[in-house]
Motif scaffolding. Structure first.
Motif, short mmCIF file in Angstrom:
data_model
loop_
_atom_site.label_atom_id
_atom_site.label_comp_id
_atom_site.label_asym_id
_atom_site.label_seq_id
_atom_site.Cartn_x
_atom_site.Cartn_y
_atom_site.Cartn_z
N VAL A 124 0.85 -1.19 0.00
CA VAL A 124 0.00 0.00 0.00
C VAL A 124 0.89 1.24 0.00
N THR A 125 0.61 2.15 -0.91
CA THR A 125 1.33 3.42 -0.97
C THR A 125 0.35 4.56 -0.71
N VAL A 126 0.87 5.63 -0.14
CA VAL A 126 0.07 6.83 0.12
C VAL A 126 0.71 7.97 -0.64
N PRO A 127 0.26 8.24 -1.87
CA PRO A 127 0.86 9.34 -2.64
C PRO A 127 0.54 10.68 -2.01
N ALA A 164 -5.77 5.50 -5.96
CA ALA A 164 -4.48 5.18 -6.58
C ALA A 164 -4.15 3.70 -6.46
N ASN A 165 -4.30 3.15 -5.26
CA ASN A 165 -3.96 1.74 -5.06
C ASN A 165 -4.92 0.81 -5.78
N ALA A 166 -6.19 1.17 -5.84
CA ALA A 166 -7.17 0.31 -6.50
C ALA A 166 -6.90 0.21 -8.00
N VAL A 167 -6.71 1.35 -8.66
CA VAL A 167 -6.52 1.32 -10.12
C VAL A 167 -5.14 0.78 -10.48
N ARG A 168 -4.20 0.81 -9.56
CA ARG A 168 -2.86 0.28 -9.83
C ARG A 168 -2.82 -1.24 -9.67
N GLN A 169 -3.69 -1.79 -8.83
CA GLN A 169 -3.65 -3.22 -8.55
C GLN A 169 -4.45 -4.05 -9.55
N ARG A 170 -5.54 -3.49 -10.08
CA ARG A 170 -6.40 -4.25 -10.99
C ARG A 170 -6.80 -3.39 -12.18
N ALA A 229 -9.83 12.81 -6.15
CA ALA A 229 -10.06 11.61 -6.95
C ALA A 229 -9.20 11.64 -8.21
N PHE A 230 -9.10 12.81 -8.82
CA PHE A 230 -8.25 12.97 -10.00
C PHE A 230 -6.78 12.76 -9.66
N LEU A 231 -6.33 13.33 -8.53
CA LEU A 231 -4.93 13.13 -8.13
C LEU A 231 -4.64 11.67 -7.81
N GLY A 232 -5.62 10.98 -7.22
CA GLY A 232 -5.44 9.55 -6.99
C GLY A 232 -5.34 8.77 -8.28
N LEU A 233 -6.15 9.13 -9.27
CA LEU A 233 -6.09 8.48 -10.58
C LEU A 233 -4.74 8.71 -11.24
N VAL A 234 -4.23 9.93 -11.15
CA VAL A 234 -2.92 10.25 -11.74
C VAL A 234 -1.83 9.44 -11.05
N ALA A 235 -1.90 9.33 -9.73
CA ALA A 235 -0.89 8.54 -9.00
C ALA A 235 -0.96 7.07 -9.38
N GLY A 236 -2.17 6.58 -9.67
CA GLY A 236 -2.30 5.19 -10.09
C GLY A 236 -1.79 4.93 -11.49
N LEU A 237 -1.86 5.97 -12.36
CA LEU A 237 -1.40 5.82 -13.74
C LEU A 237 0.07 6.17 -13.91
N ASP A 238 0.68 6.78 -12.94
CA ASP A 238 2.06 7.26 -13.03
C ASP A 238 3.02 6.12 -13.36
N PRO A 239 3.72 6.18 -14.50
CA PRO A 239 4.66 5.09 -14.85
C PRO A 239 5.76 4.93 -13.82
#
Length: 443
Positions: free
Chosen positions: A84-87, A129-135, A419-429
């Motif tokens: 688990v990460t906390v951006p 961020a963690n949800a969209v990064r995991q699945r 929510a947008f910042l979390g999405l960006v953190a999940g998509l961050d390469p």
């Protein structure tokens, strides 16, 4: 004589259409995902506009959905023993410490509520961020839920405004003819629809070009009905930056530079023939829709200039600690200022209310978000992410729109921003590479 026919008994091989690959589908990232978590995430995004009626501390039905989604995501991550990460932990930590210190010095318990809200929004971004990064399934679900629910809410508000149903459009006597849906603030509603436009342009949720045009038209009409001039400027910024970045990616730096130069020259040639004051005067004497937007430009800009000067003077006459989160209006009232109101400017509000440490935290936050957005827009992504987000440069453009919006109202406590910042953190390469390195290390 019987004629026998040869029967082709060649086994039929079922192929998975691109961009999928059977070998990579065995990776946990491509599993269907926990359905309960997905359903709660969908509900949290669908309920984002429901802020009226409000409860204690400006809470609403949207917060119930967010709390349920956050608990479900972190419980699932804990059960599956995932990393688990906390951006944005460092900048938000600085902002929360600064806010807590300022609230303690000011002896204002109400100011401590803003610190709790900071923590709440940080956890919301971390859950997304963690949800969209995991699945991948959750990423697809979040994007679809956010876009289509946003379009549906925009259509409902437009229908209410056109049909004259004030309660449905969120039109109140205080805001004149400006619509706010269930946001309780036309500017907040306009910013929400601006984010949905950015997601429509960046993602593949709306695939057909004609459908995408219709969807964007509905969202633009919704922004028009809010009468938000700040959202109009942010929309223009997002459009210009997004087009330039898209041209740069597809045609190269030279083409983007040429387009910028030609646009600047055309603007310089046309500017002397355009009278902004004349446009404002014509709008002020025109229909209500124009009076509530362009017609009030002089009044709105004048009042914000006075408020900005008063807020800046409050900072220069204060100390390094700040007056406390959310206490700009009360402090201006205590100093008998001629124009008493909240700052309506995130940059001034942060340094006035949270002092120098808060200003440092905001600077770090902007820098971190800028780095993540730049990597998301420019660095190579996996083909799975490219399939869902084929035009990531519009995410960077949307971030620029938020930077502009922060000059006109305080966006740091907007739920859809985090929510947008979390999405960006999940998509961050960069975050993807770090997560892969951690998995290899744990093995």
């Amino acid at each position: 004589m019987a004629v026998t026919r040869a029967v082709d008994r060649t086994p039929v091989v079922t192929r998975i259409p691109p961009p999928f690959d059977r070998r990579t589908l065995e990776h946990p990232y491509f599993e269907p995902g926990p359905r309960r978590v997905g359903h709660l995430l969908v509900a949290s995004f669908v309920l984002l506009p429901l802020l009226v009626p409000s409860g204690p501390g400006n809470t609403g039905l949207a917060d119930l959905g967010i709390v349920a989604a956050v608990i479900a995501v972190f419980a699932w991550l804990h059960v599956k023993r995932m990393v688990v990460t906390v951006p944005y932990l460092l900048p938000m930590g600085l902002l929360m410490v600064a806010g807590a210190v300022a609230a303690y010095v000011a002896s204002a318990e109400s100011a401590a509520l803003a610190v709790v809200q900071d923590l709440f929004l940080l956890l919301w971004a971390a859950a997304v961020a963690n949800a969209v990064r995991q699945r991948r399934w959750l990423l697809d679900l979040v994007l679809r839920a956010w876009v289509w629910s946003g379009v549906a809410w925009a259509a409902v508000m437009c229908f209410g405004w056109i049909a004259g149903i004030n309660w449905l459009a969120g039109v109140t006597a205080e805001d004149g003819g400006r619509a706010s849906l269930t946001f309780d603030d036309p500017n907040l509603a306009a910013n929400y629809f601006l984010v949905v436009i950015g997601l429509v342009l960046a993602t593949s949720v709306v695939r057909h070009s004609l459908t995408r045009c219709v969807v964007v038209a509905i969202l633009l009409l919704a922004i028009l009905f809010t009468g938000s001039n700040g959202a109009a400027l942010a929309l223009g910024t997002m459009g210009v930056v997004g087009v330039l970045l898209l041209v740069r990616r597809r045609r190269g730096v030279l083409a983007a530079t040429a387009l910028t130069t030609l646009s600047a020259v055309a603007l310089a040639l046309l500017a002397p023939y355009v009278s902004l004051s004349g446009i404002r005067e014509s709008a002020a004497d025109s229909a209500q829709l124009l009076r509530d937007s362009l017609g009030r430009t002089d009044e709105s800009s004048g009042s914000r200039q006075v408020l900005a000067s008063e807020t800046l003077r409050l900072y220069l006459q204060g100390d390094l600690v700040g007056v406390g989160p959310g206490r700009t209006k009360a402090t201006l009232k205590g100093t008998a200022a001629p124009y008493v109101k909240e700052a309506h400017n995130d940059y001034l509000a942060t340094i006035v209310e949270r002092g120098a440490l808060g200003g440092a935290g905001l600077t770090v936050l902007i820098a971190v978000v800028a780095v993540r957005l730049t990597r998301t827009a420019r660095k190579p992504q996996t083909k799975w992410v490219r399939h869902l987000v084929p035009r990531p440069e519009f995410l960077l453009a949307l971030g620029c729109g938020f930077v502009v919006s922060a000059f006109f109202y305080e966006v740091l406590h907007f739920r859809h921003l985090w929510a947008f910042l979390g999405l960006v953190a999940g998509l961050d390469p960069g975050a993807w590479m770090l997560a892969s390195a951690r998995r290899r290390w744990n093995r």
